[in-house]
Write a protein that holds these residues in place. Structure first.
Motif, mmCIF file in Angstrom:
data_model
loop_
_atom_site.group_PDB
_atom_site.id
_atom_site.type_symbol
_atom_site.label_atom_id
_atom_site.label_comp_id
_atom_site.label_asym_id
_atom_site.label_seq_id
_atom_site.Cartn_x
_atom_site.Cartn_y
_atom_site.Cartn_z
ATOM 1 N N UNK A 56 0.810 -1.214 0.000
ATOM 2 C CA UNK A 56 0.000 0.000 0.000
ATOM 3 C C UNK A 56 0.845 1.267 0.000
ATOM 4 N N UNK A 57 1.964 1.256 0.746
ATOM 5 C CA UNK A 57 2.721 2.488 0.950
ATOM 6 C C UNK A 57 4.121 2.497 0.346
ATOM 7 N N UNK A 58 4.594 1.391 -0.176
ATOM 8 C CA UNK A 58 5.863 1.365 -0.903
ATOM 9 C C UNK A 58 7.106 1.445 -0.046
ATOM 10 N N UNK A 59 7.035 0.890 1.162
ATOM 11 C CA UNK A 59 8.194 0.857 2.063
ATOM 12 C C UNK A 59 8.242 -0.517 2.729
ATOM 13 N N UNK A 60 9.371 -0.871 3.352
ATOM 14 C CA UNK A 60 9.387 -2.139 4.090
ATOM 15 C C UNK A 60 8.337 -2.123 5.199
ATOM 16 N N UNK A 61 7.694 -3.241 5.381
ATOM 17 C CA UNK A 61 6.603 -3.351 6.362
ATOM 18 C C UNK A 61 7.053 -2.931 7.761
ATOM 19 N N UNK A 62 8.255 -3.308 8.156
ATOM 20 C CA UNK A 62 8.763 -2.977 9.482
ATOM 21 C C UNK A 62 9.031 -1.504 9.697
ATOM 22 N N UNK A 63 9.030 -0.709 8.634
ATOM 23 C CA UNK A 63 9.269 0.732 8.718
ATOM 24 C C UNK A 63 8.026 1.548 8.387
ATOM 25 N N UNK A 74 8.398 7.257 17.377
ATOM 26 C CA UNK A 74 9.834 7.128 17.084
ATOM 27 C C UNK A 74 10.246 8.062 15.936
ATOM 28 N N UNK A 75 9.459 8.108 14.883
ATOM 29 C CA UNK A 75 9.760 8.999 13.763
ATOM 30 C C UNK A 75 9.662 10.468 14.183
ATOM 31 N N UNK A 99 12.445 10.491 -2.853
ATOM 32 C CA UNK A 99 12.659 9.708 -1.632
ATOM 33 C C UNK A 99 12.319 8.233 -1.844
ATOM 34 N N UNK A 100 11.452 7.943 -2.775
ATOM 35 C CA UNK A 100 11.064 6.555 -3.048
ATOM 36 C C UNK A 100 12.234 5.744 -3.590
ATOM 37 N N UNK A 101 13.210 6.406 -4.214
ATOM 38 C CA UNK A 101 14.343 5.701 -4.829
ATOM 39 C C UNK A 101 15.090 4.828 -3.817
ATOM 40 N N UNK A 102 15.248 5.319 -2.600
ATOM 41 C CA UNK A 102 15.941 4.562 -1.543
ATOM 42 C C UNK A 102 15.213 3.239 -1.267
ATOM 43 N N UNK A 103 13.904 3.307 -1.164
ATOM 44 C CA UNK A 103 13.118 2.120 -0.849
ATOM 45 C C UNK A 103 13.030 1.167 -2.047
ATOM 46 N N UNK A 104 12.961 1.732 -3.226
ATOM 47 C CA UNK A 104 12.955 0.911 -4.443
ATOM 48 C C UNK A 104 14.264 0.134 -4.540
ATOM 49 N N UNK A 105 15.385 0.807 -4.251
ATOM 50 C CA UNK A 105 16.701 0.146 -4.293
ATOM 51 C C UNK A 105 16.779 -0.975 -3.256
ATOM 52 N N UNK A 106 16.223 -0.757 -2.062
ATOM 53 C CA UNK A 106 16.199 -1.800 -1.030
ATOM 54 C C UNK A 106 15.431 -3.021 -1.521
ATOM 55 N N UNK A 107 14.275 -2.787 -2.107
ATOM 56 C CA UNK A 107 13.434 -3.886 -2.590
ATOM 57 C C UNK A 107 14.148 -4.653 -3.693
ATOM 58 N N UNK A 108 14.740 -3.915 -4.645
ATOM 59 C CA UNK A 108 15.441 -4.562 -5.753
ATOM 60 C C UNK A 108 16.629 -5.373 -5.271
ATOM 61 N N UNK A 109 17.354 -4.862 -4.261
ATOM 62 C CA UNK A 109 18.503 -5.593 -3.715
ATOM 63 C C UNK A 109 18.059 -6.897 -3.055
ATOM 64 N N UNK A 110 16.915 -6.865 -2.413
ATOM 65 C CA UNK A 110 16.425 -8.058 -1.716
ATOM 66 C C UNK A 110 15.774 -9.075 -2.656
#
Length: 120
Positions: A56-63, A74-75, A99-110
């Protein structure tokens, strides 16, 4: 007699057209198949909020502070909060789509492929 010849020609033309049309509908090996990478990406999408990625939000679930409200404080304490859009500033793709680029790169790396587009 001429009308019989023209009817015969017409019948042969219709028959040829039908044969070509039916040949296009066959299940041959040359028929295009769905792209394997898109099928794999679709198969790995987890909408349960129990997986790695918040679709839904395009980030890791834990974040994802939008799904897990216990992360909001915390944020905010870290000064990472967008009051206007009610989400972490670092995850506010409305203020800065880059800002989405950071999260996209994380997803692609995983996973080895692009993440699904956020639904919200």
């Amino acid at each position: 007699m001429n009308w019989m010849m023209s009817m015969r020609g017409l019948s042969l033309g219709l028959l040829a057209t039908a044969a070509i049309g039916l040949a296009g509908c066959s299940n041959s090996e040359t028929a295009s198949e769905p792209d394997e990478s898109s099928a794999a990406a679709t198969a790995e999408v987890d909408h349960s909020h129990g997986g790695y990625w918040c679709v839904e939000h395009g980030v890791p679930e834990g974040e994802c502070a939008r799904c897990d409200k216990s992360l909001v404080a915390e944020f905010k304490e870290a000064g990472d909060w967008c009051e206007e859009h009610d989400r972490p500033e670092s995850q506010c793709f409305i203020c800065s789509p880059k800002r989405a680029e950071k999260f996209i790169a994380q997803y692609e790396a995983k996973t080895g492929h692009k993440p699904p587009e956020p639904t919200e």
